[in-house]
Design an enzyme around this catalytic site. Structure first.
Site, PDB file in Angstrom:
ATOM      1  N   GLU A 198     -31.641   6.331 -12.840  1.00  0.00           N
ATOM      2  CA  GLU A 198     -32.489   5.133 -12.892  1.00  0.00           C
ATOM      3  C   GLU A 198     -33.681   5.290 -13.828  1.00  0.00           C
ATOM      4  O   GLU A 198     -34.684   4.600 -13.695  1.00  0.00           O
ATOM      5  CB  GLU A 198     -32.922   4.769 -11.469  1.00  0.00           C
ATOM      6  CG  GLU A 198     -31.704   4.445 -10.635  1.00  0.00           C
ATOM      7  CD  GLU A 198     -32.013   3.805  -9.306  1.00  0.00           C
ATOM      8  OE1 GLU A 198     -32.833   4.368  -8.564  1.00  0.00           O
ATOM      9  OE2 GLU A 198     -31.425   2.755  -9.016  1.00  0.00           O
ATOM     10  N   GLU A 243     -38.561  -4.269  -2.038  1.00  0.00           N
ATOM     11  CA  GLU A 243     -38.281  -3.843  -3.422  1.00  0.00           C
ATOM     12  C   GLU A 243     -38.064  -5.063  -4.299  1.00  0.00           C
ATOM     13  O   GLU A 243     -37.346  -5.996  -3.904  1.00  0.00           O
ATOM     14  CB  GLU A 243     -36.971  -3.044  -3.505  1.00  0.00           C
ATOM     15  CG  GLU A 243     -36.973  -1.660  -2.945  1.00  0.00           C
ATOM     16  CD  GLU A 243     -35.593  -1.004  -3.124  1.00  0.00           C
ATOM     17  OE1 GLU A 243     -34.856  -1.380  -4.054  1.00  0.00           O
ATOM     18  OE2 GLU A 243     -35.268  -0.137  -2.310  1.00  0.00           O
ATOM     19  N   PHE A 288     -34.104   4.369 -16.759  1.00  0.00           N
ATOM     20  CA  PHE A 288     -34.423   3.217 -17.615  1.00  0.00           C
ATOM     21  C   PHE A 288     -34.744   1.963 -16.802  1.00  0.00           C
ATOM     22  O   PHE A 288     -34.727   0.851 -17.318  1.00  0.00           O
ATOM     23  CB  PHE A 288     -33.277   2.970 -18.601  1.00  0.00           C
ATOM     24  CG  PHE A 288     -33.077   4.137 -19.539  1.00  0.00           C
ATOM     25  CD1 PHE A 288     -34.157   4.674 -20.246  1.00  0.00           C
ATOM     26  CD2 PHE A 288     -31.836   4.728 -19.691  1.00  0.00           C
ATOM     27  CE1 PHE A 288     -33.997   5.771 -21.086  1.00  0.00           C
ATOM     28  CE2 PHE A 288     -31.665   5.815 -20.529  1.00  0.00           C
ATOM     29  CZ  PHE A 288     -32.751   6.345 -21.229  1.00  0.00           C
ATOM     30  N   TRP A 346     -29.095  -1.804 -14.389  1.00  0.00           N
ATOM     31  CA  TRP A 346     -27.703  -1.750 -13.908  1.00  0.00           C
ATOM     32  C   TRP A 346     -26.915  -3.029 -14.212  1.00  0.00           C
ATOM     33  O   TRP A 346     -25.817  -3.191 -13.715  1.00  0.00           O
ATOM     34  CB  TRP A 346     -27.678  -1.434 -12.408  1.00  0.00           C
ATOM     35  CG  TRP A 346     -28.745  -2.111 -11.606  1.00  0.00           C
ATOM     36  CD1 TRP A 346     -29.914  -1.554 -11.178  1.00  0.00           C
ATOM     37  CD2 TRP A 346     -28.763  -3.472 -11.140  1.00  0.00           C
ATOM     38  NE1 TRP A 346     -30.656  -2.472 -10.475  1.00  0.00           N
ATOM     39  CE2 TRP A 346     -29.971  -3.656 -10.424  1.00  0.00           C
ATOM     40  CE3 TRP A 346     -27.877  -4.544 -11.240  1.00  0.00           C
ATOM     41  CZ2 TRP A 346     -30.324  -4.873  -9.834  1.00  0.00           C
ATOM     42  CZ3 TRP A 346     -28.223  -5.757 -10.652  1.00  0.00           C
ATOM     43  CH2 TRP A 346     -29.433  -5.898  -9.958  1.00  0.00           C
ATOM     44  N   ARG A 385     -25.020   8.554  -4.530  1.00  0.00           N
ATOM     45  CA  ARG A 385     -25.664   8.332  -3.232  1.00  0.00           C
ATOM     46  C   ARG A 385     -24.781   7.382  -2.439  1.00  0.00           C
ATOM     47  O   ARG A 385     -23.893   6.740  -2.993  1.00  0.00           O
ATOM     48  CB  ARG A 385     -27.059   7.732  -3.401  1.00  0.00           C
ATOM     49  CG  ARG A 385     -27.026   6.332  -3.997  1.00  0.00           C
ATOM     50  CD  ARG A 385     -28.393   5.654  -3.961  1.00  0.00           C
ATOM     51  NE  ARG A 385     -28.364   4.432  -4.736  1.00  0.00           N
ATOM     52  CZ  ARG A 385     -29.438   3.695  -4.992  1.00  0.00           C
ATOM     53  NH1 ARG A 385     -30.617   4.062  -4.546  1.00  0.00           N
ATOM     54  NH2 ARG A 385     -29.333   2.598  -5.691  1.00  0.00           N
ATOM     55  N   GLU A 407     -30.340   0.047   2.179  1.00  0.00           N
ATOM     56  CA  GLU A 407     -29.393  -1.007   1.806  1.00  0.00           C
ATOM     57  C   GLU A 407     -27.979  -0.750   2.325  1.00  0.00           C
ATOM     58  O   GLU A 407     -27.032  -0.553   1.549  1.00  0.00           O
ATOM     59  CB  GLU A 407     -29.370  -1.187   0.288  1.00  0.00           C
ATOM     60  CG  GLU A 407     -30.668  -1.745  -0.247  1.00  0.00           C
ATOM     61  CD  GLU A 407     -30.690  -1.854  -1.771  1.00  0.00           C
ATOM     62  OE1 GLU A 407     -29.834  -1.254  -2.434  1.00  0.00           O
ATOM     63  OE2 GLU A 407     -31.585  -2.534  -2.291  1.00  0.00           O
TER      64      GLU A 407
HETATM   65  C1  GAL Z   1     -32.054  -0.899  -5.015  1.00  0.00           C
HETATM   66  C2  GAL Z   1     -32.163   0.470  -4.359  1.00  0.00           C
HETATM   67  C3  GAL Z   1     -33.193   1.319  -5.066  1.00  0.00           C
HETATM   68  C4  GAL Z   1     -32.987   1.268  -6.541  1.00  0.00           C
HETATM   69  C5  GAL Z   1     -33.021  -0.171  -7.004  1.00  0.00           C
HETATM   70  C6  GAL Z   1     -32.871  -0.335  -8.501  1.00  0.00           C
HETATM   71  O1  GAL Z   1     -30.881  -1.551  -4.672  1.00  0.00           O
HETATM   72  O2  GAL Z   1     -32.524   0.335  -3.017  1.00  0.00           O
HETATM   73  O3  GAL Z   1     -33.099   2.636  -4.579  1.00  0.00           O
HETATM   74  O4  GAL Z   1     -31.736   1.837  -6.840  1.00  0.00           O
HETATM   75  O5  GAL Z   1     -31.979  -0.855  -6.394  1.00  0.00           O
HETATM   76  O6  GAL Z   1     -32.845  -1.693  -8.865  1.00  0.00           O
END
Ligand code: GAL
Length: 665
Positions: A352, A304, A354, A312, A106, A145
């Site tokens: 994503e 979020e 996990f 990650w 993405r 973002e």
């Molecule tokens: C953010 C993103 C989300 C998701 C999340 C995972 O940075 O906007 O789509 O990837 O991280 O922590």
């Protein structure tokens, strides 16, 4: 927003429609008010060029609305479909090394690309026309973002766009040659048409060119945000438009959020705990304070964060019991109008799967789900605090552009890290239970008794004047080393260091002498106090300032290390070496005394006390990050909003818990 928001990113397209009905039932059970939908849905909404399939999204939005859930509707422009890239491979970004990135993740976007701009305008228009009057849609979520994962593209299209940006900014090639100092290493340009992005070079590239490219890349992303925002304002008036920021300095370093804060209708932020061994709640507090400051002190929204571990980082621990609520309410205490998560239902497939979520793989018979429901109920009970503002005590200057400049290559030492200085100054103030606003160096500082300036390497003339006026009028300033060195083009201010702040600090610096790895120096000060510096020392020459701490060893032995300058009605402190947290605290104690700022010695470490105040009252948040019960004195009696109990004298907060008291004052 009419109510505090609780919910998260909702990606129903990853699930069969039958699951959607269970989703909304569970959302109601958890007290979800709001979900963000459609952020990555372009390929499903426009499966072929100009062929739209909105039926599924219609059904999702209607279903949410029937269940009283508001929608923060995404424009999916962070994830163009494969057919688009097949038509326009030039929309894929190119790295400084000349590699074109591929499809299959993405955020693969060249923001200068006109075909991308046109296509994203079209899908935004379609969404605005179709859903702009839908009663469920309470906010637009543009893109996702900006700045991550790609912060700049170096393709030929960007080169042409950069030349246009230079022409608009500087008009002539002579002006560019001047501010970039191209006389150095024979880089002079005969025409703007010769100029390229700062692509990979044999050794260090022109620093002013690199700094301008950062500005250009940021401005280019902002052009795209503004273009989508204006489409939405035109076709769907009255619905606020946002894009989710990542203000934590550890998470995005390519966006000048001071500039973006002026463009959005409401500031929203994403925050994830970085589990690198440091106190995650301090980093969270700093990001939340920075977000509030970018919003000009107005309420903002946490769009979020995670219910538990992310997926990650090198190591992704789960959150401890109660930690999610402390995190969420910590953001609310610092001005967020609610708490939202990535994501509602944990994915089965994709990158994503996990990453924790509100509905985990373990289902509803799980600790995470129970804590989500408790939090939803708590946020529901906090209704009434909407619109109140977090009360701050002191300010810290922060400037993304100064940070960019400071991170360029060939500095006096690689051990100096501007972000580390900001983190440390913040942590010292946090540990004194002071609430920090961040301010741009040219902003009005008159409301603050104390302003700290951690490594503000780049400072404009206007910032220099601003700090002089602030101190002249009675403010107290604390400035760290490597501040006020260059102007906005990374050119050293004429004369001795620190050119922009010499007068206000009452000193000059003849020379720097960074220390070798592992070296430190002792500093002796008032009443025999000793502190220790590392990384950096300098030869400070007082010119009005009084030495307060003096270097005891090293090349600078016997020279002033920390000084105090009475200037106008105020005071300016200078710290010429790197102090660790507790030593920084010793120095800040003296500056706080000058500023007349009292702290809260009765409060234990890691117990946060914050106030939100406004038309609906004063709310005191007490967040206990410790394993022990905390007893916190209250100036005025009040009511515990979550339990309804009357509280007076002091509030007892169990280990790891949060209390919110509406005080009667
Ligand atoms: C953010 C993103 C989300 C998701 C999340 C995972 O940075 O906007 O789509 O990837 O991280 O922590």
């Amino acid at each position: 927003m009419a109510r505090l928001a609780f919910g998260g990113d909702y990606n129903p397209e990853q699930w069969p429609e039958s699951v959607w009905h269970e989703d909304v039932r569970l959302m109601r059970e958890a007290g979800v008010t709001t979900v963000s939908v459609g952020i990555f849905s372009w390929a499903l909404l426009e499966p072929a060029p100009g062929a739209y399939e909105f039926g599924w999204l219609d059904r999702v939005i209607d279903l949410l609305h029937e269940n009283g859930i508001d929608v923060d509707l995404g424009t999916p422009t962070v994830a163009p479909p494969k057919w688009f890239y097949d038509q326009r491979p030039d929309a894929l970004p190119v790295t400084a090394d000349g590699a074109r990135l591929g499809f299959g993740s993405r955020g693969a976007i060249c923001h200068s690309n006109q075909a991308y701009r046109d296509a994203s305008t079209r899908i935004t228009e379609q969404l605005a026309r179709r859903y702009g009057k839908h009663p469920a849609v309470v906010m637009w979520h543009v893109h996702n973002e900006y700045g991550v994962p790609v912060s700049a593209c170096y393709c030929d299209g960007c080169a042409a766009h950069f030349r246009r940006w230079l022409a608009a900014t500087y008009e002539t090639v002579e002006a560019v040659n001047e501010v970039w100092g191209t006389a150095f290493w024979g880089q002079r340009y005969a025409s703007l048409d010769e100029i390229d992005p700062p692509r990979t070079t044999p050794t260090v590239g022109n620093p002013a060119q690199q700094l301008d490219y950062k500005r250009f890349a940021d401005a280019t992303m902002r052009e795209n945000f503004v273009r989508e925002r204006d489409v939405l304002h035109r076709l769907a008036p009255g619905i606020p438009v946002t894009t989710n920021f990542m203000t934590a300095l550890s998470q995005c370093d390519s966006v000048d959020y001071w500039a973006w804060g002026r463009e959005v209708d409401v500031v929203t932020n994403d925050h994830y705990l970085i589990t690198d061994g440091r106190r995650t709640h301090v980093n969270l507090a700093m990001a939340a304070d920075l977000t509030r400051s970018v919003a000009g002190g107005d309420p903002w929204l946490l769009l979020e964060h995670s219910t538990s571990g992310v997926n990650w980082q090198a190591r992704n621990p789960a959150k401890a019991p109660g930690q999610m609520a402390r995190n969420s309410l910590g953001h609310v205490a610092r001005g967020s109008e609610g708490a939202m998560f990535f994501q509602w239902r944990q994915s089965r497939r994709g990158a994503e799967k996990f990453h924790s979520s509100m509905v985990p793989h373990a289902g509803t018979d799980s600790r995470v789900w129970r804590e989500v429901c408790e939090l939803g109920s708590a946020i529901g009970q906090l209704g009434g605090i909407e619109g109140t503002r977090t009360v701050a005590d002191v300010a810290m200057l922060w400037d993304w552009q100064s940070w960019w400049a400071q991170n360029l290559e060939w500095r006096p030492t690689e051990d100096h890290d501007a972000r580390e200085r900001a983190d440390s100054f913040y942590e010292a103030l946090y540990d004194r239970h002071l609430t920090v606003d961040f301010a741009h160096p040219e902003a009005d500082l008159s409301a603050y008794p104390l302003v700290v300036v951690p490594a503000l390497y780049l400072a404009t003339e206007a910032a220099s004047l601003n700090l002089r006026e602030y101190v002249e009028n009675g403010g107290t300033l604390v400035v760290s080393y490597f501040s006020g060195i260059v102007d906005e083009h990374d050119a050293v201010h004429p004369g001795a260091y620190p050119g922009a702040f010499r007068d206000v600090l009452g000193l000059t610096v003849e020379e720097w002498s960074p220390l070798l790895a592992g070296e430190s120096v002792g500093l002796s000060g008032p009443d025999g106090s000793r502190v220790t510096g590392d990384v950096w020392t300098e030869f400070v020459v007082p010119r009005g300032a009084e030495p307060v701490w003096t270097y005891e060893d090293g090349l600078t032995a016997g020279r002033p290390a920390i000084t105090r300058h009475a200037y106008g009605a105020g005071t300016a402190w200078y710290v010429s070496t790197r102090l660790g947290a507790s030593d920084l605290d010793t120095v800040l104690a003296s500056a706080l005394a000058d500023a007349g700022v009292g702290d809260r010695p009765e409060l234990p470490r890691d117990v946060e006390v914050l106030t939100r105040a406004g038309a609906t009252g004063r709310y005191v948040f007490v967040i206990n990050h410790t394993p022990d019960e905390a007893k916190v004195p209250l100036a005025d009696p009040g009511v515990d909003v979550l339990s309804g109990d009357r509280v007076s004298g002091r509030v007892c907060v169990p280990a790891g818990a949060v209390r919110v008291v509406r005080v009667e004052a």
